[in-house]
Design an enzyme around this catalytic site. Structure first.
Site, PDB file in Angstrom:
ATOM      1  N   LYS A   1       9.134  11.892  -9.123  1.00  0.00           N
ATOM      2  CA  LYS A   1       7.764  11.620  -9.288  1.00  0.00           C
ATOM      3  C   LYS A   1       7.125  12.297 -10.388  1.00  0.00           C
ATOM      4  CE  LYS A   1       6.577   9.512  -4.882  1.00  0.00           C
ATOM      5  NZ  LYS A   1       5.622   9.782  -3.576  1.00  0.00           N
TER       6      LYS A   1
ATOM      7  N   LYS B   1      15.155   1.578  -6.871  1.00  0.00           N
ATOM      8  CA  LYS B   1      14.619   1.205  -5.555  1.00  0.00           C
ATOM      9  C   LYS B   1      13.339  -0.005  -5.627  1.00  0.00           C
ATOM     10  CE  LYS B   1      12.318   4.535  -3.344  1.00  0.00           C
ATOM     11  NZ  LYS B   1      11.592   5.816  -3.174  1.00  0.00           N
TER      12      LYS B   1
ATOM     13  N   LYS C   1       6.420   0.784  -4.077  1.00  0.00           N
ATOM     14  CA  LYS C   1       5.207   0.420  -4.129  1.00  0.00           C
ATOM     15  C   LYS C   1       4.662   0.482  -5.404  1.00  0.00           C
ATOM     16  CE  LYS C   1       4.171   2.057   0.468  1.00  0.00           C
ATOM     17  NZ  LYS C   1       4.426   3.396   1.156  1.00  0.00           N
TER      18      LYS C   1
END
Ligand code: TYM
Length: 338
Positions: free
Chosen positions: A116, A200, A203
């Site tokens: 992230k 992956k 969202k």
């Protein structure tokens, strides 16, 4: 896990961005049967969502949306507590205490923070870095023993085990906290992007075609499956034949999870077939399974007052479990009694 602890399921989901098929297959769908096996607590982890900037009104609305998805997906509020993390102050309080138990070296190893933060580590919030400690507090505030999550959360649950173990050792209270077990279940524990079998489903992917949102209408679902990336070969007949074919493997895993069969069984059915025929069946199955969840979510979302009432009730139930445990933690570590 020690035999002295009563089994209790705890899991949660962030109300950030679009809730998608990976969240459903990797998490919610696996929670449903557990409700009849042991006490279950399903949290909407709104404080975790603060770790990356989110518009306050969007956060409030998304908290309801995740609660609606839990219920529409099959979580029964009469069997399981559903509530927002911020509704039970014990989470934040225990997170502070546990952040003084967890070691910086342990957090430095967390792959999700590295992904992230990327090269921008210095500019990230302290909360994003400490995030797995709050997650450990979520679980341990209830002495949670079973934590059903998708594959990407396994490392965080293992960290929660390490924190629990160190707390028990440091304070000489062996067995105070259970060592929670990550439960990674089913053929879709890691649903991949429809545009890239190596990434992956997430969202936050800027491409909406990369994921099936639980709010997508039937046409969108069909279009996204049609456009999903594949390779030119027909589907293989054995699991080994999926090696090096991440897109085929992903779509078959999704099919298997949606129809409650194994990947091997899906291969027996589709082996040697072209993607076109398989995709038609997959799209049809997805509309059949996701359509009713989407419609029920919309119905629940149209009554915000009722959802808020449910969340408040859930928070009261959860607090009744967490508060005595955290009071005991306060006593163990030497904080003043309240
Ligand atoms: P979150 O909100 O990212 O995801 C919620 C759940 O969905 C699973 N998941 C997936 N499963 C399969 N394929 C995917 N592509 C996929 N993407 C997401 C996640 O593994 C998760 O089970 N930190 C957690 C939330 C959390 C939590 C907790 C979970 C906070 N406290 C305590 C368990 C226990 C998170 O961000 O999940």
């Amino acid at each position: 896990m020690s035999a002295t602890h009563k089994p209790l399921v705890f899991s949660g989901m962030q109300p950030t961005g679009n809730i998608h098929l990976g969240n459903y297959l990797g998490a919610i769908k696996n929670w449903i049967p557990m409700q009849r096996q042991m006490p279950c607590i399903f949290c909407v982890v709104d404080m975790h969502s603060l770790t990356i900037w989110v518009e306050p009104n969007e956060l409030r609305e998304n908290t309801r949306k995740i609660a609606a998805a839990y219920i529409a997906g099959g979580i029964d509020p009469k069997l399981s507590a559903i509530f927002p993390q911020s509704g039970v102050p014990a989470h934040a309080e225990l997170a502070w205490i546990l952040s003084c138990v967890a070691r910086i070296g342990w957090l430095n190893r967390m792959t999700q923070f590295k992904e992230k933060a990327g090269k921008n580590r210095e500019a990230m919030s302290v909360g994003l870095y400490a995030y797995p400690v709050l997650m450990a507090a979520d679980i341990l505030a209830y002495k949670g023993t079973h934590v059903p999550v998708g594959d990407d959360q396994k490392q965080h649950v293992e960290l929660a085990r390490d924190i629990a173990q160190k707390f028990n050792n440091d304070f000489g209270v062996p067995d105070f906290f259970p060592l929670p077990e990550p439960m990674i279940m089913g053929p879709a524990a890691r649903v991949m992007s429809l545009r890239d079998g190596q990434a992956k489903m997430s969202k936050s992917d800027p491409s909406d075609n990369s994921r099936i949102n639980l709010t997508d209408d039937n046409d969108m679902i069909v279009q996204k499956i049609k456009k999903a990336r594949t390779d030119p070969e027909p589907l293989p007949t054995s699991l080994e034949g999926l090696d090096g074919r991440p897109e085929a493997s992903n779509l078959l895993g999704i099919f298997a999870a949606l129809s409650d069969i194994t990947k091997e069984q899906a291969l027996m059915r589709f082996g040697n077939q072209q993607f076109l025929a398989f995709k038609n069946e997959l799209a049809e199955l997805m509309v059949e399974k996701i359509g009713p969840i989407r419609d029920e979510m919309a119905r629940l979302m149209s009554d915000a007052a009722e959802l808020d009432r449910l969340l408040r009730d859930g928070a009261r139930q959860a607090e009744a479990i967490a508060e005595p445990i955290v009071a005991e933690v306060r006593r163990i570590v030497g904080l003043v009694a309240r």
